[in-house]
Design a protein around this motif. Structure first.
Motif, PDB file in Angstrom:
ATOM      1  N   GLY A  77      -8.521 -32.236   9.865  1.00 26.66           N
ATOM      2  CA  GLY A  77      -9.677 -30.923   9.541  1.00 26.66           C
ATOM      3  C   GLY A  77      -9.234 -30.917   8.138  1.00 26.66           C
ATOM      4  N   ASP A 113     -10.776 -28.043   7.248  1.00 26.86           N
ATOM      5  CA  ASP A 113     -11.640 -27.276   8.692  1.00 26.86           C
ATOM      6  C   ASP A 113     -10.537 -26.534   9.032  1.00 26.86           C
ATOM      7  N   TRP A 114     -11.540 -25.059   9.250  1.00 28.05           N
ATOM      8  CA  TRP A 114     -10.261 -24.357   9.905  1.00 28.05           C
ATOM      9  C   TRP A 114     -10.421 -24.658  11.541  1.00 28.05           C
ATOM     10  N   GLU A 115     -11.602 -25.272  12.179  1.00 28.20           N
ATOM     11  CA  GLU A 115     -11.201 -25.049  14.077  1.00 28.20           C
ATOM     12  C   GLU A 115      -9.880 -26.649  14.078  1.00 28.20           C
ATOM     13  N   LYS A 116      -9.944 -27.510  13.065  1.00 25.52           N
ATOM     14  CA  LYS A 116      -9.686 -28.199  13.299  1.00 25.52           C
ATOM     15  C   LYS A 116      -7.806 -28.032  12.992  1.00 25.52           C
ATOM     16  N   GLY A 119      -7.686 -23.480  14.543  1.00 21.38           N
ATOM     17  CA  GLY A 119      -8.928 -23.014  15.574  1.00 21.38           C
ATOM     18  C   GLY A 119     -10.113 -21.951  15.718  1.00 21.38           C
ATOM     19  N   TRP A 120      -9.926 -21.756  13.973  1.00 20.01           N
ATOM     20  CA  TRP A 120     -11.266 -20.816  13.828  1.00 20.01           C
ATOM     21  C   TRP A 120     -12.282 -21.451  13.838  1.00 20.01           C
ATOM     22  N   LYS A 121     -13.481 -21.571  14.223  1.00 18.65           N
ATOM     23  CA  LYS A 121     -14.540 -22.450  14.676  1.00 18.65           C
ATOM     24  C   LYS A 121     -15.131 -21.658  14.079  1.00 18.65           C
ATOM     25  N   GLY A 122     -15.993 -22.814  13.061  1.00 21.79           N
ATOM     26  CA  GLY A 122     -16.839 -23.003  12.286  1.00 21.79           C
ATOM     27  C   GLY A 122     -16.850 -22.413  10.663  1.00 21.79           C
ATOM     28  N   GLN A 170     -18.827 -20.018   7.123  1.00 23.52           N
ATOM     29  CA  GLN A 170     -18.679 -19.575   8.480  1.00 23.52           C
ATOM     30  C   GLN A 170     -19.915 -19.653   9.230  1.00 23.52           C
TER      31      GLN A 170
END
Length: 473
Positions: A77, A113-116, A119-122, A170
């Motif tokens: 990420g 990439d905060w989803e990776k 875990g903040w998706k998108g 987002q």
């Protein structure tokens, strides 16, 4: 903001929407992210495929150990891009033969990439920092207009470390909606194209410069203000986006903060609100992609009239201050279409491009700008990453400003608009060829001809040759 649109504008918008609905059903996703192989900009947010901003630009790195490290970081990420761009030019004639200028930019981009990461998706954040230094050849010719031989010199010139932008995006509703918030330039989203910075001349690289010169609301790279943008994809291949940005007339000046790290809003004078409708169709078995845009913007700030004083008379004749006007409007219409495909890549083919921009003549130095050109990536089958480009651009001065200049000129007084003679229009022709010399390295010889530098017909035509080098670590 104007209470209603004119009948002509309403008819035009209806035609645009009707065409959009017709073609959008045929459009398909082409690729992820609009990245120019030859641009000093890292990643533009302006849509070029049916998708939102990529996590990090898919650039080609020169050093393989670094490339392997970056790919490992990408999986976690973290995206990092480090590049160097230089632009050198030398005048050949017009009494300035031998005058030369060198300018460069060293840039660093950090994408997360905060989803990776958590875990903040998108949710993705982007930040860019640059160092800029060098000499502006156009200044040697007395050209203070929007046309310069080295676009990389723009945005404040010599700056040690400059924060270009820091913002987050987002994705919502299965990526059909994207919201962006942060400190960012307007031109990474609106009225832009990855084809523009094929060229070295300042008139179009980044965006058609008439939109930002004399219009502080249209903050352009590397300047940025606090703002927000929302984009919606109602149909496949059709997007609508709108933004809200602070207006800072002191961007890239010592009075504000040339380094871009000043986060205050105390010098903001209004709000800049752009709206853009974009259509991305493709045609035939070879997926010939096109990009068509119509945009409108309103700047709520006050600007000086370029002709009248407070009494409704010519300020140049009365000697009184030019009156203040409320608000500024702009429109743009842009199109590019791939005519021949040279490969499977998103920009591998021959594109024709053309566009038109208009600003409010009563309080802008430029009224119209038009341009047209060809960009061909992979023109030679054995050189698939080379790029050829030719572009013509013409910009017209505001008739009201020119009238004011003539009044003062006949009186032997200094003229408004950084000029020594009443202005008219400026024309630029550029021919360029970008050579992919090595992985992550391109070398680009360039030729430019400018008629009426600084929009003055008493100035001779200038020919210049240049060299652009772009290297990604």
């Amino acid at each position: 903001m104007p209470r209603s649109l004119s009948p002509t504008t309403k008819i035009f918008l209806a035609c645009v929407f009707s065409c959009a609905v017709f073609f959008s059903f045929k459009a398909e996703a082409q690729y992820r992210g609009p990245v120019s192989a030859t641009a000093p900009l890292f990643a533009l947010d302006t849509p070029t495929g049916y998708d939102n901003t990529p996590f990090t630009p898919p650039v080609e790195n020169m050093l393989l150990p670094w490339d392997r490290l970056i790919k490992k970081l990408n999986k976690k990420g973290i995206g990092i891009v480090v590049d160097y761009t230089s632009e050198s030019a030398i005048a050949l004639n017009a009494g300035h033969g031998g005058d030369a200028g060198y300018a460069h930019q060293i840039g660093v981009e950090l994408d997360l990439d905060w989803e990776k990461i958590i875990g903040w998706k998108g949710f993705i954040t982007h930040a860019v920092f640059v160092n800029r230094a060098g000499h502006n050849l156009a200044a040697d010719l007395g050209d203070h207009s929007l046309n310069g031989f080295q676009e990389i010199f723009g945005g404040g010139g010599n700056v040690g470390v400059h924060l270009v932008y820091v913002y987050g995006t987002q994705d919502l509703y299965k990526k059909r909606i994207q919201i962006a918030v942060g400190k960012m330039p307007v031109n990474i989203d609106f009225a832009n194209s990855p084809l523009f910075c094929t060229f070295m001349n300042k008139s179009n690289c980044g965006i058609p410069k008439s939109l930002t010169r004399g219009a502080a609301g249209y903050a352009t790279y590397p300047g940025s203000t606090w703002g927000a943008r929302i984009r919606y994809w109602p149909l496949h291949g059709l997007y609508i986006q709108a933004g809200l940005y602070g207006v800072n007339p002191y961007l890239n000046t010592n009075k504000y903060d040339r380094t871009g790290f000043e986060m205050g809003t105390d010098l903001y004078t209004g709000v800049y609100t752009p709206v853009e409708i974009g259509l991305i169709p493709h045609f035939g078995k070879n997926n010939l992609v096109g990009h068509y845009k119509f945009g409108f913007a309103y700047d709520s700030s006050q600007y000086r009239d370029v002709y009248y004083d407070n009494n409704g008379n010519a300020a140049a004749a009365t000697g009184l201050p030019y009156r203040w006007t409320n608000g500024k409007t702009q429109i743009w219409l842009q199109a590019d279409q791939m005519l021949i495909r040279n490969g499977s890549g998103p920009l591998h083919g021959l594109y024709a491009l053309a566009g038109f921009a208009k600003s409010d003549g009563k309080n802008s130095p430029y009224t119209y700008q038009i341009y047209a050109g060809l960009v061909d990536r992979g023109p030679i089958s054995t050189r698939p990453q080379d790029t050829f480009g030719v572009e013509w651009s013409e910009t017209m001065a505001s008739p009201e400003l020119v009238a004011s200049q003539w009044i003062r000129y006949r009186q032997g007084l200094p003229l408004p608009g950084n000029t020594t003679y009443p202005q008219s229009h400026i024309t630029t022709l550029e021919v360029t060829y970008n050579i992919h010399a090595f992985r992550g390295l391109s070398i680009q010889p360039d030729y430019q001809r400018i008629w009426r530098t600084n929009l003055q017909k008493n100035k001779p035509t200038v020919d210049a040759v240049g060299l652009k080098i772009h290297a990604v670590l």
